[in-house]
Design a protein around this motif. Structure first.
Motif, short mmCIF file in Angstrom:
data_model
loop_
_atom_site.label_atom_id
_atom_site.label_comp_id
_atom_site.label_asym_id
_atom_site.label_seq_id
_atom_site.Cartn_x
_atom_site.Cartn_y
_atom_site.Cartn_z
N ASP A 168 -5.17 -17.17 -32.59
CA ASP A 168 -4.36 -18.16 -32.12
C ASP A 168 -2.61 -17.71 -32.15
OD1 ASP A 168 -6.34 -20.11 -31.84
OD2 ASP A 168 -6.29 -20.80 -33.89
N ALA A 169 -2.78 -17.44 -33.68
CA ALA A 169 -1.36 -16.98 -33.69
C ALA A 169 -1.02 -15.45 -32.50
CB ALA A 169 -0.45 -16.51 -35.00
N GLU A 170 -1.82 -14.69 -32.54
CA GLU A 170 -1.32 -13.80 -31.18
C GLU A 170 -1.09 -14.75 -29.44
OE1 GLU A 170 -4.03 -10.23 -31.50
OE2 GLU A 170 -4.14 -10.27 -33.66
N ASP A 216 -13.68 -18.54 -44.88
CA ASP A 216 -12.79 -18.43 -45.32
C ASP A 216 -11.77 -16.86 -44.07
OD1 ASP A 216 -12.37 -20.69 -46.56
OD2 ASP A 216 -12.47 -19.82 -48.15
N GLU A 217 -12.72 -15.98 -44.42
CA GLU A 217 -12.60 -14.97 -43.85
C GLU A 217 -12.40 -14.95 -41.80
OE1 GLU A 217 -13.41 -10.42 -43.10
OE2 GLU A 217 -13.99 -10.92 -45.11
N ARG A 240 -12.06 -17.62 -40.47
CA ARG A 240 -10.54 -18.88 -40.10
C ARG A 240 -9.56 -18.33 -40.10
NH1 ARG A 240 -13.18 -24.58 -43.70
NH2 ARG A 240 -15.26 -24.73 -41.97
N GLY A 241 -9.47 -17.37 -41.32
CA GLY A 241 -7.74 -16.93 -41.38
C GLY A 241 -8.06 -15.80 -39.61
N ARG A 242 -9.06 -15.39 -39.72
CA ARG A 242 -9.37 -14.52 -38.39
C ARG A 242 -8.68 -14.93 -37.08
NH1 ARG A 242 -6.81 -10.38 -35.60
NH2 ARG A 242 -8.26 -9.95 -33.42
N ILE A 243 -9.38 -16.89 -36.49
CA ILE A 243 -9.22 -17.57 -36.09
C ILE A 243 -7.66 -17.56 -36.28
CG2 ILE A 243 -9.16 -19.43 -35.35
CD1 ILE A 243 -12.29 -19.52 -35.84
N ASP A 244 -7.03 -17.77 -37.45
CA ASP A 244 -5.17 -17.77 -37.44
C ASP A 244 -4.40 -17.06 -36.27
OD1 ASP A 244 -6.56 -20.55 -38.28
OD2 ASP A 244 -5.68 -20.10 -40.26
N GLU A 245 -4.83 -15.81 -37.24
CA GLU A 245 -4.01 -14.36 -37.03
C GLU A 245 -4.29 -14.71 -35.02
OE1 GLU A 245 -6.15 -11.54 -38.35
OE2 GLU A 245 -5.38 -12.09 -40.39
#
Length: 82
Positions: A12-14, A2-3, A5-10
């Motif tokens: 992706d936003a960047e 989960d951590e 995947r959360g980093r990937i989400d961050e």
């Protein structure tokens, strides 16, 4: 997991923010080219850009991956210069 995947989400936003910033630069360059009545598409510039990115790539992506991703970005954003 989960951590990560959360980093990937961050990330992706960047990436999205950076791509939109790049798009704005492309639009400004397009406006300048139209004002100066110069060629919109410059194949040599694309070659130089891709070569530079491949030369600074330190992996784990391969050169082929880098070229594919950035060629897609270039091709997608070309429409903004017209």
């Amino acid at each position: 997991m989960d951590e990560l995947r959360g980093r990937i989400d961050e990330l992706d936003a960047e990436l999205l923010a950076l791509l939109n910033e790049r798009a704005k630069c492309v639009m400004k360059i397009g406006a300048i080219k139209q004002k100066e009545n110069t060629e919109i598409l410059v194949p040599q510039r694309e070659i130089e850009l891709l070569d530079r990115l491949i030369s600074i790539n330190r992996g784990p992506m391969t050169s082929k991956m880098v070229q594919h991703i950035f060629q897609e970005i270039i091709d997608t954003l070309k429409d903004l210069q017209k």
